[in-house]
Design a protein around this motif. Structure first.
Motif, PDB file in Angstrom:
ATOM      1  N   PRO A  66     -31.290 -67.179  17.690  1.00 43.19           N
ATOM      2  CA  PRO A  66     -30.675 -66.055  18.425  1.00 43.19           C
ATOM      3  C   PRO A  66     -29.923 -66.583  19.638  1.00 43.19           C
ATOM      4  N   ASN A  67     -28.710 -66.076  19.856  1.00 48.45           N
ATOM      5  CA  ASN A  67     -27.863 -66.575  20.944  1.00 48.45           C
ATOM      6  C   ASN A  67     -28.091 -65.721  22.186  1.00 48.45           C
ATOM      7  N   MET A  68     -29.105 -66.067  22.969  1.00 49.00           N
ATOM      8  CA  MET A  68     -29.467 -65.234  24.114  1.00 49.00           C
ATOM      9  C   MET A  68     -28.459 -65.363  25.254  1.00 49.00           C
ATOM     10  N   ALA A  69     -28.185 -66.593  25.685  1.00 51.50           N
ATOM     11  CA  ALA A  69     -27.276 -66.835  26.811  1.00 51.50           C
ATOM     12  C   ALA A  69     -26.115 -67.672  26.282  1.00 51.50           C
TER      13      ALA A  69
ATOM     14  N   ALA B  12     -27.896 -76.761  13.660  1.00 55.19           N
ATOM     15  CA  ALA B  12     -28.222 -75.513  14.366  1.00 55.19           C
ATOM     16  C   ALA B  12     -27.035 -74.562  14.372  1.00 55.19           C
ATOM     17  N   GLU B  13     -27.328 -73.294  14.251  1.00 53.45           N
ATOM     18  CA  GLU B  13     -26.280 -72.272  14.367  1.00 53.45           C
ATOM     19  C   GLU B  13     -26.782 -71.141  15.251  1.00 53.45           C
ATOM     20  N   MET B  14     -26.031 -70.866  16.330  1.00 60.01           N
ATOM     21  CA  MET B  14     -26.356 -69.746  17.202  1.00 60.01           C
ATOM     22  C   MET B  14     -25.741 -68.467  16.613  1.00 60.01           C
ATOM     23  N   LEU B  15     -26.558 -67.473  16.407  1.00 62.05           N
ATOM     24  CA  LEU B  15     -26.081 -66.251  15.755  1.00 62.05           C
ATOM     25  C   LEU B  15     -25.221 -65.422  16.700  1.00 62.05           C
ATOM     26  N   THR B  16     -24.105 -64.953  16.167  1.00 62.22           N
ATOM     27  CA  THR B  16     -23.210 -64.091  16.954  1.00 62.22           C
ATOM     28  C   THR B  16     -22.974 -62.751  16.265  1.00 62.22           C
ATOM     29  N   ASN B  17     -23.628 -62.517  15.111  1.00 59.04           N
ATOM     30  CA  ASN B  17     -23.425 -61.247  14.403  1.00 59.04           C
ATOM     31  C   ASN B  17     -23.956 -60.088  15.250  1.00 59.04           C
ATOM     32  N   ARG B  18     -23.075 -59.110  15.480  1.00 59.47           N
ATOM     33  CA  ARG B  18     -23.443 -57.996  16.365  1.00 59.47           C
ATOM     34  C   ARG B  18     -22.988 -56.669  15.795  1.00 59.47           C
TER      35      ARG B  18
ATOM     36  N   LEU C  99     -34.030 -56.367  18.085  1.00 57.44           N
ATOM     37  CA  LEU C  99     -32.681 -56.908  17.922  1.00 57.44           C
ATOM     38  C   LEU C  99     -32.706 -58.301  17.297  1.00 57.44           C
ATOM     39  N   ILE C 100     -33.602 -59.155  17.772  1.00 52.84           N
ATOM     40  CA  ILE C 100     -33.662 -60.530  17.266  1.00 52.84           C
ATOM     41  C   ILE C 100     -33.999 -60.540  15.782  1.00 52.84           C
ATOM     42  N   ILE C 101     -34.993 -59.751  15.392  1.00 53.71           N
ATOM     43  CA  ILE C 101     -35.388 -59.703  13.980  1.00 53.71           C
ATOM     44  C   ILE C 101     -34.291 -59.069  13.141  1.00 53.71           C
ATOM     45  N   GLY C 102     -33.667 -58.022  13.660  1.00 55.00           N
ATOM     46  CA  GLY C 102     -32.547 -57.400  12.953  1.00 55.00           C
ATOM     47  C   GLY C 102     -31.387 -58.364  12.786  1.00 55.00           C
ATOM     48  N   GLN C 103     -31.113 -59.170  13.801  1.00 59.20           N
ATOM     49  CA  GLN C 103     -30.013 -60.148  13.732  1.00 59.20           C
ATOM     50  C   GLN C 103     -30.307 -61.225  12.694  1.00 59.20           C
ATOM     51  N   PHE C 104     -31.557 -61.693  12.654  1.00 65.41           N
ATOM     52  CA  PHE C 104     -31.942 -62.671  11.639  1.00 65.41           C
ATOM     53  C   PHE C 104     -31.735 -62.101  10.231  1.00 65.41           C
ATOM     54  N   LEU C 105     -32.234 -60.893   9.993  1.00 66.14           N
ATOM     55  CA  LEU C 105     -32.144 -60.303   8.656  1.00 66.14           C
ATOM     56  C   LEU C 105     -30.689 -60.053   8.258  1.00 66.14           C
ATOM     57  N   ASP C 106     -29.873 -59.607   9.211  1.00 60.87           N
ATOM     58  CA  ASP C 106     -28.458 -59.385   8.926  1.00 60.87           C
ATOM     59  C   ASP C 106     -27.771 -60.695   8.543  1.00 60.87           C
ATOM     60  N   ALA C 107     -28.128 -61.788   9.230  1.00 59.46           N
ATOM     61  CA  ALA C 107     -27.556 -63.095   8.911  1.00 59.46           C
ATOM     62  C   ALA C 107     -27.974 -63.547   7.513  1.00 59.46           C
ATOM     63  N   LEU C 108     -29.242 -63.344   7.175  1.00 57.78           N
ATOM     64  CA  LEU C 108     -29.722 -63.745   5.848  1.00 57.78           C
ATOM     65  C   LEU C 108     -29.071 -62.916   4.747  1.00 57.78           C
TER      66      LEU C 108
ATOM     67  N   SER D  73     -26.043 -61.868   4.813  1.00 62.08           N
ATOM     68  CA  SER D  73     -24.581 -62.020   4.868  1.00 62.08           C
ATOM     69  C   SER D  73     -23.997 -62.839   3.728  1.00 62.08           C
ATOM     70  N   GLY D  74     -24.807 -63.662   3.064  1.00 66.82           N
ATOM     71  CA  GLY D  74     -24.287 -64.523   2.013  1.00 66.82           C
ATOM     72  C   GLY D  74     -23.690 -65.817   2.522  1.00 66.82           C
ATOM     73  N   LYS D  75     -23.769 -66.071   3.833  1.00 67.31           N
ATOM     74  CA  LYS D  75     -23.163 -67.273   4.423  1.00 67.31           C
ATOM     75  C   LYS D  75     -24.021 -68.523   4.229  1.00 67.31           C
ATOM     76  N   TYR D  76     -25.298 -68.345   3.941  1.00 67.63           N
ATOM     77  CA  TYR D  76     -26.220 -69.478   4.002  1.00 67.63           C
ATOM     78  C   TYR D  76     -26.894 -69.743   2.656  1.00 67.63           C
TER      79      TYR D  76
END
Length: 418
Positions: free
Chosen positions: A21-24, A42-48, A70-79, A81-84
């Motif tokens: 998760p990309n906090m800062a 490593a990849e910092m997530l930016t999906n919003r 938000l963090i868990i939702g961002q992880f699930l959205d990334a998974l 996405s089909g990108k990985y």
């Protein structure tokens, strides 16, 4: 220990993409560079997108604090996405330890992964509290030193960029300067350069002098400090682009650095022996670490001030700020640090303060909203507003609250100019 999802193993470092998760954004860009220089993918997530909060609500009960959702939702959205390559993807999440619910995010994340059909995704923990000992991300001493340098450099670049942006003569010059230095820091780490304490102290002055060369025209501006729960304070996802909104309103924004929270944790471990009779060896080690970190921080502050910019004082001085307002024994969530940062900002000229907090985060409501009357009594010039962030809170309502604070700030600024 048996987990709902696989534990992260050392051998996964070579082949797995680690989502974080990309906090800062500025500090974590440096952290990403430090990890990649040591062989991590490593990849910092930016999906919003809108799915992030909705997925969080779907897989995490809504009593859980907003950052976890938000963090868990961002992880699930990334998974989703089909990108990985999902069989070579792992998730990294930090654990604060102590009484904050942040220590339990990892358990909630694993449960959510199982519910969503991703029970084969490993989850790694990053913590200094001996939690999840057999699923922690492996950290060498060199990587640890680079991560410290990443946070320090990120704090300096962020602080200077934020003091350039409102006054830049050429639109975008401050962000161009920031990107140049993020690339420079990444190159340093890749080449194993400038991450020692001696090198950092030398480079702080170089970075500050370069910031002073950016053409700006200083005019009176409303100065706003932002404090609060660490994720909601820093993360554009967590605070609905708070910093961008304040800058669009013509404000200079001050976000106290990420290392402040690291120092706060060290200070609490040090004082645990005094307040709660906990381990003396841990207390001694934490005090030694705090002295080192504070020494590095003061070198940075001196370099920034020497070039005409604002910088905070020492952390030991910051620890005195809550006196008469809140005890240093109040250490749940951001605890006394939140109060201390508010006082330091007011004394430093950032008397307009947004206290960003997740709805239902009791520790931060006490140490933030709960102390405002006392702070106003001690500092009549203080102009503060507490803003709750939650899935049910609308961005319009949040910004309207802030606009009311800014209206008062502008009246004061105009009166001073007159």
């Amino acid at each position: 220990m048996k987990y709902l999802t696989p534990a992260f193993k050392k051998e996964m470092v070579k082949d797995y993409t680690i989502l974080i998760p990309n906090m800062a954004p500025v500090q974590f860009a440096c952290i990403k560079a430090a990890m990649e220089s040591e062989g991590y993918h490593a990849e910092m997530l930016t999906n919003r997108n809108q799915n992030v909060a909705q997925l969080g609500l779907r897989y995490v009960h809504n009593d859980t604090c907003y950052p976890a959702l938000l963090i868990i939702g961002q992880f699930l959205d990334a998974l989703n996405s089909g990108k990985y390559d999902l069989h070579h993807t792992a998730l990294l999440i930090s654990q604060s330890g102590g009484g904050c619910r942040a220590s339990n995010y990892i358990k909630l994340l694993r449960k959510a992964l199982v519910k969503a059909g991703y029970d084969y995704i490993p989850v790694a923990s990053f913590n200094a509290s001996k939690l999840e000992a057999d699923s922690r991300i492996p950290v060498t001493m060199r990587l640890l030193r680079k991560l410290l340098a990443a946070a320090e450099y990120g704090d300096e670049i962020s602080a200077l960029r934020n003091q350039l942006a409102p006054y830049e003569n050429e639109k975008g010059a401050a962000d161009k300067w920031k990107d140049k230095w993020l690339d420079t820091v990444a190159a340093w780490f890749k080449n194993n350069q400038n991450y020692s304490m001696h090198a950092m102290k030398k480079q702080f002055a170089v970075i500050a002098r370069d910031a002073a060369s950016v053409p700006i025209t200083r005019v009176p501006k409303v100065k706003v400090g932002v404090v609060g729960e660490i994720f909601v304070k820093f993360s554009p996802l967590g605070n609905n682009d708070l910093q961008a909104f304040l800058e669009s309103e013509g404000c200079e924004v001050n976000l106290p650095g990420l290392m402040g929270y690291v120092n706060y944790c060290c200070a609490n471990w040090w004082m645990d022996n005094k307040f709660y009779g906990m381990s003396k060896p841990v207390s001694v080690a934490a005090h030694a670490a705090l002295k080192i970190f504070d020494d590095i921080g003061m070198t940075m502050s001196k370099a920034i001030k020497a070039c005409g910019f604002y910088a905070p004082g020492s952390f030991k001085e910051l620890m005195k700020k809550p006196e008469g307002i809140l005890s240093l024994g109040v250490k749940m969530g951001e605890g006394w640090l939140l109060t201390a940062e508010m006082v330091e900002l007011i004394e430093g000229g950032y008397e307009n303060i947004v206290c960003a907090q997740p709805f239902g985060c009791l520790p931060n409501h006490i140490a933030g909203k709960g102390v405002t009357n006392r702070i106003r009594a001690l500092y009549p010039q203080a102009n503060t507003t507490a803003v709750d962030y939650d899935p049910s809170s609308t961005k319009v309502n949040q910004e309207n609250r802030i606009k009311l604070m800014l209206a008062v700030a502008r009246e004061k600024l105009n009166a001073q100019a007159a």
